[in-house]
Design a protein around this motif. Structure first.
Motif, PDB file in Angstrom:
ATOM      1  N   VAL A  69      -0.949   3.875  -0.311  1.00 57.54           N
ATOM      2  CA  VAL A  69      -1.182   2.554  -0.533  1.00 57.54           C
ATOM      3  C   VAL A  69      -2.680   2.724  -0.338  1.00 57.54           C
ATOM      4  CG1 VAL A  69      -0.550   0.780   0.367  1.00 57.54           C
ATOM      5  CG2 VAL A  69       1.171   2.801   0.885  1.00 57.54           C
ATOM      6  N   GLY A  70      -2.631   1.238  -0.606  1.00 62.50           N
ATOM      7  CA  GLY A  70      -4.307   1.105  -0.725  1.00 62.50           C
ATOM      8  C   GLY A  70      -4.987   1.077  -2.602  1.00 62.50           C
ATOM      9  N   TYR A  71      -5.720   2.032  -2.873  1.00 64.28           N
ATOM     10  CA  TYR A  71      -5.649   1.779  -4.516  1.00 64.28           C
ATOM     11  C   TYR A  71      -4.542   3.097  -5.092  1.00 64.28           C
ATOM     12  CZ  TYR A  71      -8.779   6.008  -3.455  1.00 64.28           C
ATOM     13  OH  TYR A  71      -9.262   7.058  -2.641  1.00 64.28           O
ATOM     14  N   LEU A 279      -1.965   5.093   9.965  1.00 59.11           N
ATOM     15  CA  LEU A 279      -0.767   3.948  10.390  1.00 59.11           C
ATOM     16  C   LEU A 279      -0.530   2.962   9.635  1.00 59.11           C
ATOM     17  CD1 LEU A 279       3.023   4.618  10.680  1.00 59.11           C
ATOM     18  CD2 LEU A 279       1.634   3.675  13.108  1.00 59.11           C
ATOM     19  N   GLN A 280      -1.725   2.809   9.033  1.00 66.84           N
ATOM     20  CA  GLN A 280      -2.515   1.161   8.660  1.00 66.84           C
ATOM     21  C   GLN A 280      -2.450   0.923   7.163  1.00 66.84           C
ATOM     22  OE1 GLN A 280      -5.537  -1.169  10.392  1.00 66.84           O
ATOM     23  NE2 GLN A 280      -6.115   1.157  10.356  1.00 66.84           N
ATOM     24  N   ILE A 286      -0.784  -4.041  11.988  1.00 66.32           N
ATOM     25  CA  ILE A 286      -1.517  -3.680  12.853  1.00 66.32           C
ATOM     26  C   ILE A 286      -2.274  -3.886  12.692  1.00 66.32           C
ATOM     27  CG2 ILE A 286       1.279  -2.473  13.780  1.00 66.32           C
ATOM     28  CD1 ILE A 286      -0.787   0.295  13.247  1.00 66.32           C
ATOM     29  N   THR A 287      -2.771  -3.938  12.227  1.00 66.13           N
ATOM     30  CA  THR A 287      -4.633  -3.424  11.501  1.00 66.13           C
ATOM     31  C   THR A 287      -5.944  -4.192  12.329  1.00 66.13           C
ATOM     32  OG1 THR A 287      -4.519  -3.344   8.990  1.00 66.13           O
ATOM     33  CG2 THR A 287      -6.543  -4.138   9.363  1.00 66.13           C
ATOM     34  N   TYR A 288      -4.707  -5.757  12.294  1.00 70.20           N
ATOM     35  CA  TYR A 288      -6.008  -6.469  13.997  1.00 70.20           C
ATOM     36  C   TYR A 288      -6.048  -5.478  15.375  1.00 70.20           C
ATOM     37  CZ  TYR A 288      -8.031  -9.591  16.948  1.00 70.20           C
ATOM     38  OH  TYR A 288      -8.460 -10.442  18.013  1.00 70.20           O
ATOM     39  N   ALA A 289      -5.035  -4.874  15.804  1.00 73.40           N
ATOM     40  CA  ALA A 289      -4.595  -4.903  16.322  1.00 73.40           C
ATOM     41  C   ALA A 289      -5.759  -3.282  16.987  1.00 73.40           C
ATOM     42  CB  ALA A 289      -2.921  -5.165  16.897  1.00 73.40           C
ATOM     43  N   VAL A 290      -5.338  -2.606  15.900  1.00 66.59           N
ATOM     44  CA  VAL A 290      -6.201  -1.008  15.932  1.00 66.59           C
ATOM     45  C   VAL A 290      -7.776  -1.428  15.841  1.00 66.59           C
ATOM     46  CG1 VAL A 290      -6.120   0.838  13.952  1.00 66.59           C
ATOM     47  CG2 VAL A 290      -4.233  -0.153  14.689  1.00 66.59           C
ATOM     48  N   ALA A 361       3.134  -8.319  -3.253  1.00 64.15           N
ATOM     49  CA  ALA A 361       2.991  -7.206  -2.404  1.00 64.15           C
ATOM     50  C   ALA A 361       2.000  -6.943  -1.889  1.00 64.15           C
ATOM     51  CB  ALA A 361       3.258  -5.878  -3.740  1.00 64.15           C
ATOM     52  N   PRO A 362       1.334  -6.542  -0.785  1.00 61.06           N
ATOM     53  CA  PRO A 362       0.300  -6.288  -0.897  1.00 61.06           C
ATOM     54  C   PRO A 362      -0.787  -5.009  -1.091  1.00 61.06           C
ATOM     55  CG  PRO A 362       1.798  -6.067   1.328  1.00 61.06           C
ATOM     56  CD  PRO A 362       2.329  -5.972   0.056  1.00 61.06           C
ATOM     57  N   ILE A 363      -1.762  -4.610  -1.326  1.00 62.23           N
ATOM     58  CA  ILE A 363      -2.556  -3.532  -1.675  1.00 62.23           C
ATOM     59  C   ILE A 363      -3.554  -3.326  -1.297  1.00 62.23           C
ATOM     60  CG2 ILE A 363      -0.919  -3.666  -4.148  1.00 62.23           C
ATOM     61  CD1 ILE A 363      -3.511  -5.368  -4.999  1.00 62.23           C
ATOM     62  N   SER A 364      -4.010  -4.416  -0.720  1.00 64.06           N
ATOM     63  CA  SER A 364      -5.549  -3.924  -0.134  1.00 64.06           C
ATOM     64  C   SER A 364      -5.208  -4.474   1.840  1.00 64.06           C
ATOM     65  CB  SER A 364      -6.539  -3.832  -0.842  1.00 64.06           C
ATOM     66  OG  SER A 364      -7.388  -4.208   0.075  1.00 64.06           O
ATOM     67  N   TRP A 365      -6.147  -4.307   2.669  1.00 65.98           N
ATOM     68  CA  TRP A 365      -6.460  -5.251   3.392  1.00 65.98           C
ATOM     69  C   TRP A 365      -6.989  -4.404   4.691  1.00 65.98           C
ATOM     70  CZ3 TRP A 365      -1.773  -2.914   2.692  1.00 65.98           C
ATOM     71  CH2 TRP A 365      -1.434  -1.946   2.470  1.00 65.98           C
ATOM     72  N   LYS A 366      -8.169  -5.851   5.203  1.00 68.19           N
ATOM     73  CA  LYS A 366      -8.929  -4.362   6.386  1.00 68.19           C
ATOM     74  C   LYS A 366      -9.365  -5.869   6.769  1.00 68.19           C
ATOM     75  CE  LYS A 366     -12.498  -2.544   4.598  1.00 68.19           C
ATOM     76  NZ  LYS A 366     -14.119  -2.768   4.159  1.00 68.19           N
ATOM     77  N   SER A 367      -9.602  -5.702   8.373  1.00 65.23           N
ATOM     78  CA  SER A 367      -9.808  -6.172   9.273  1.00 65.23           C
ATOM     79  C   SER A 367     -11.144  -5.307  10.024  1.00 65.23           C
ATOM     80  CB  SER A 367      -8.590  -6.398  10.797  1.00 65.23           C
ATOM     81  OG  SER A 367      -8.929  -6.926  11.632  1.00 65.23           O
ATOM     82  N   LYS A 368     -12.204  -6.618  10.170  1.00 65.42           N
ATOM     83  CA  LYS A 368     -13.561  -5.400  10.843  1.00 65.42           C
ATOM     84  C   LYS A 368     -14.934  -6.565  10.874  1.00 65.42           C
ATOM     85  CE  LYS A 368     -17.575  -2.582   8.985  1.00 65.42           C
ATOM     86  NZ  LYS A 368     -17.778  -1.793   7.677  1.00 65.42           N
TER      87      LYS A 368
END
Length: 431
Positions: A69-71, A279-280, A286-290, A361-368
């Motif tokens: 996933v991702g790019y 796993l993200q 679960i991105t925010y939790a991780v 369809a989600p293709i890119s995400w981030k929590s930073k």
């Protein structure tokens, strides 16, 4: 899935040596290395030191479809949307094709040194684990694809594209794995044949189990998930029989340093967080939790481990959850962003969260966590918007490379009026 779940990979040479199939696999690997001229046995010079060698055991599955996933999902989603061919290749002993210029010595692998053997292996070719190996292999494989009239993408150097009036073929490389997508079966087969002559590739057919991520074909499209990987995490953590949870984190939870809490095994905590980070790839939920848990890897306490356990309990309730890349629909790019002002109780920094989607369809995400302390919620939101726009620009660039150029501006959704007014005023001031 049951076939994959039932297979265990040895962790040590001692475990593998007890199994006949693994012993035979090791013999074949050593034979291939010797035939390739990977090393010569020599006495170790006095001023040199031989590096250790270690067996790594990995099962390559053939009956599950998958992708990164991702790019990667840009490429696979495009192929799915147009009903293109999506195949996977595996280069046999990839790193052994790279020529080694440095003088490197290695101890003979476990199980193959004769009693009293004083010699060591002088490496003549690259091998897994060397710092030079990835670079040497990448340069050689890149040169081969360019000779086959592929063009290296400027948006991502691991992507190679062949384009003509009627044909479009894209190859994405990840070390010794290749995902090839296109509408021209003749060109794809020709590429396979040429690569096989140069590197001895293994044609895996339609896209299969790849980097721990599975894909199930349905009439709606491709479903990406990491079910086996999730179950492995639960099994290794001893939580296969735990009580499931509906949410990965308790509502309004503010984790601190926990200086009054008991210390926990830091290596175990770091390993768990590291596995959750990967796993993200298919679990934006679960991105925010991780992101929260990863702040405490240097000195984890019991309250941090309890929060991590809550995430595992949530995974227990949804082990097969993943992402759908729809077969029908367009390629319209949308983006969403948000920020929690002063969300970190330790540094008082805000967090940026964004998600990009193609037709849902989600293709890119981030929590930073943001790099500076924002003095207002508007400033935090505006910084989040700026970060999201940077990702949007790259995504549009990538999509144009994949013949999915965006004809309209990409809409950015956010929920802060002050940040919206700042953006509008900036735009109106432009010449």
């Amino acid at each position: 899935m049951s076939a994959i779940d039932s297979c265990d990979e040895p962790k040590t040479f001692r475990q593998a040596s007890l199994n006949h199939e693994w012993r035979e696999a090791m013999k074949k690997e050593i034979k291939a290395l010797e035939q390739n001229g990977t090393w010569t046995l020599e006495a170790l010079p006095k001023n040199k030191r031989a590096t250790d060698s270690k067996w790594v055991y990995k099962i390559k599955y053939k009956q599950m479809e998958s992708c990164k996933v991702g790019y990667y999902s840009y490429l696979v989603g495009r192929g799915c949307e147009r009903n293109w061919i999506i195949h996977q290749l595996d280069v046999n002993n990839a790193f052994l094709h790279g020529d080694l210029e440095e003088e490197v010595y290695m101890k003979i692998p476990d199980g193959f040194a004769k009693q009293g053997e004083a010699r060591v292996c002088r490496l003549r070719k690259s091998i897994y684990g060397l710092k030079q190996a990835s670079r040497n292999w990448y340069q050689k494989f890149t040169k081969a694809l360019v000779e086959l009239e592929f063009r290296q993408s400027k948006a991502d150097y691991s992507l190679f594209i062949y384009k003509s009036e009627r044909s479009y073929v894209a190859a994405l490389i990840y070390v010794d794995y290749v995902v090839i997508v296109g509408n021209d079966s003749v060109k794809i087969q020709h590429t396979k044949d040429q690569l096989d002559e140069m590197f001895r590739i293994k044609d895996m057919g339609p896209l299969k189990y790849f980097l721990g991520i599975e894909v199930s074909r349905t009439k709606e499209g491709l479903v990406l998930s990491q079910r086996k990987y999730t179950l492995d995490i639960l099994r290794d953590s001893g939580l296969e029989g735990c009580k499931p949870s509906s949410f990965p984190l308790e509502q309004n939870l503010k984790l601190g340093k926990g200086e009054g809490e008991d210390k926990v095994d830091s290596s175990q905590y770091r390993r768990l967080v590291g596995r959750l980070l990967y796993l993200q790839a298919t679990r934006p939920d679960i991105t925010y939790a991780v992101n929260i848990l990863s702040q405490f890897v240097t000195d984890p306490r019991q309250n941090h481990m309890d929060a991590a356990t809550r995430v595992l309990r949530y995974l227990k309730s949804t082990p097969g959850q993943g992402i759908l890349l729809p077969k029908e629909g367009g390629m319209n790019l949308l983006s969403y962003c948000d920020a929690d002002w002063l969300g970190c109780p330790l540094s008082r920094k805000s967090r940026t969260g964004y998600l990009l989607s193609l037709e849902g369809a989600p293709i890119s995400w981030k929590s930073k966590k943001q790099s500076v302390v924002s003095r207002s919620s508007a400033e935090a939101e505006y910084r989040a918007m700026a970060t999201t726009v940077s990702e949007v620009i790259w995504a549009r660039w990538m999509l144009s490379e994949l013949e999915a150029k965006q004809g309209e501006p990409t809409v950015l959704f956010r929920d802060n009026q002050a940040a919206r007014h700042i953006a509008i005023s900036k735009q109106s001031s432009l010449p």
